[in-house]
Design an enzyme around this catalytic site. Structure first.
Site, short mmCIF file in Angstrom:
data_model
loop_
_atom_site.label_atom_id
_atom_site.label_comp_id
_atom_site.label_asym_id
_atom_site.label_seq_id
_atom_site.Cartn_x
_atom_site.Cartn_y
_atom_site.Cartn_z
N ARG A 106 0.89 -1.37 0.02
CA ARG A 106 0.09 -0.01 0.10
C ARG A 106 0.98 1.36 0.02
O ARG A 106 0.45 2.28 -0.80
CB ARG A 106 -0.94 -0.08 1.12
CG ARG A 106 -1.79 1.22 1.29
CD ARG A 106 -2.45 1.66 0.04
NE ARG A 106 -2.99 0.78 -0.78
CZ ARG A 106 -3.33 0.83 -1.81
NH1 ARG A 106 -3.26 1.92 -2.62
NH2 ARG A 106 -3.96 -0.31 -2.74
N LYS A 141 1.47 25.00 -3.54
CA LYS A 141 0.31 24.35 -3.09
C LYS A 141 0.54 22.97 -3.31
O LYS A 141 -0.10 22.22 -4.33
CB LYS A 141 -0.83 24.90 -4.23
CG LYS A 141 -1.21 26.53 -4.08
CD LYS A 141 -2.25 26.75 -4.74
CE LYS A 141 -2.54 28.56 -4.64
NZ LYS A 141 -3.53 28.86 -5.57
N LYS A 173 3.36 39.52 -3.67
CA LYS A 173 2.28 39.20 -3.80
C LYS A 173 1.19 40.55 -3.75
O LYS A 173 1.75 41.44 -3.11
CB LYS A 173 1.68 38.04 -3.41
CG LYS A 173 2.53 36.81 -3.63
CD LYS A 173 1.97 36.15 -4.81
CE LYS A 173 0.77 35.26 -4.54
NZ LYS A 173 0.36 34.42 -5.55
N GLU A 203 3.58 40.17 -8.57
CA GLU A 203 2.19 39.97 -9.08
C GLU A 203 1.42 41.29 -9.48
O GLU A 203 1.37 42.06 -8.67
CB GLU A 203 1.38 39.31 -7.99
CG GLU A 203 -0.06 38.73 -8.48
CD GLU A 203 -0.80 38.20 -7.11
OE1 GLU A 203 -0.82 37.02 -7.31
OE2 GLU A 203 -1.14 38.87 -6.40
N ASP A 224 -1.95 38.13 -12.91
CA ASP A 224 -2.83 37.21 -12.29
C ASP A 224 -4.24 37.35 -12.79
O ASP A 224 -4.89 38.50 -12.83
CB ASP A 224 -2.98 37.80 -10.76
CG ASP A 224 -3.64 36.63 -9.75
OD1 ASP A 224 -3.64 35.70 -9.93
OD2 ASP A 224 -4.36 37.28 -9.08
#
Length: 287
Positions: A106, A141, A173, A203, A224
């Site tokens: 597994r 992410k 950002k 960004e 963006d």
């Protein structure tokens, strides 16, 4: 990207991650089902095969699961990370003590299925934009603790890696811009801080912000959530002065149009955080 461009994952990193996964699965008493039903000296042969088409990634982790469970298990890979798989393609053959083989099954399949799923998702994007200049890149992410492996899987699928963490590049950002007081202020401060080897990306949400950013001179600009028509305008404005990265909600039905707008990079969180597992299975060979 071909598999010749895939450096091996560090064995120490692989073995530490796999060891933790095996301990999690075995708990306090190990595989009590196999202990209860199989003779201690029973031997077995098994194959891992693809049940769906996809791109392979994670062989080193699968091999480590069997090797760490019992050194008497042999693991022979029939494919290489980055290979395209068709249903029923044999990925690997395992032979040795039956209890150990099933105890490692597994963990090996979890790594293979997850990472091959990421490679497959990445390849599905890369194939759609192969006629353009753009590259598919991943983001931060990722699953905690699995980032290095997931980013490796992206490379297996023909994508490229964005930064690995907060420490290897400056990415300004919208929240940084809000606190810093504006695009120009943020880029100026970053340039004063960064060493000569540290890239600076900013960004922007609008063409007006892009114009301001270009005047301040970052290395990369992230566009963006801009539609393809706006992206084309951005490409014309930048005129090759900086790398342009399109980001935000990139999906299979939009990635082609985004790439054809002329950007250099397309970043996608979906390829790591939401890629479906590739269905691979392990079956005992009888006779």
């Amino acid at each position: 990207m071909t598999r010749n461009h895939l450096p091996e994952l560090p064995r120490l990193m692989v073995d530490e991650a796999v060891k933790a996964a095996l301990l999690e699965d075995w708990g306090r008493a190990g595989d009590v089902t196999s202990q209860a039903t199989l003779p201690s000296k029973a031997q077995a042969k098994a194959v891992i095969a693809a049940r769906k088409p996809g791109v392979l990634a994670g062989l080193a982790l699968a091999e480590s699961a069997f090797r760490q469970t019992d050194a008497a298990l042999s693991f022979k890979a029939e494919k290489t990370d980055g290979d395209r798989l068709s249903p029923n393609d044999v990925v690997a053959r395992i032979e040795g003590p039956a209890r150990a083989l099933l105890a490692a099954e597994r963990v090996a399949l979890n790594y293979l299925g997850h990472l091959s799923g990421i490679a497959t998702a990445t390849a599905s994007f890369a194939d759609l934009i192969a006629h353009t200049r753009a590259d598919i890149v991943c983001t931060r992410k990722t699953t905690p603790g699995l980032r290095a492996f997931e980013k490796y899987a992206v490379r297996c699928g023909g994508g490229s890696n964005h930064r690995f963490g907060l420490d290897d590049a400056i990415l300004i950002k919208d929240n940084h811009i809000a606190v810093a007081g504006g695009v120009t202020q943020a880029i100026t401060a970053a340039k004063a801080f960064a060493g000569h080897l540290v890239k600076i990306e900013v960004e922007v949400d609008t063409l007006a912000q892009l114009e301001e950013a270009l005047a301040a001179g970052p290395d990369v600009v992230m566009l963006d959530n801009m539609p393809p028509a706006t992206l084309k305008e951005a490409v014309a404005m930048a005129d090759g002065k900086v790398l342009l990265e399109a980001s935000g909600g990139i999906e299979r039905d939009t990635v082609k149009a985004v790439a054809e707008a002329g950007v250099d990079l397309i970043s996608s969180g979906w390829i790591t955080h939401s890629a479906p597992v590739l269905d691979l299975g392990l079956d005992i060979e009888m006779g």
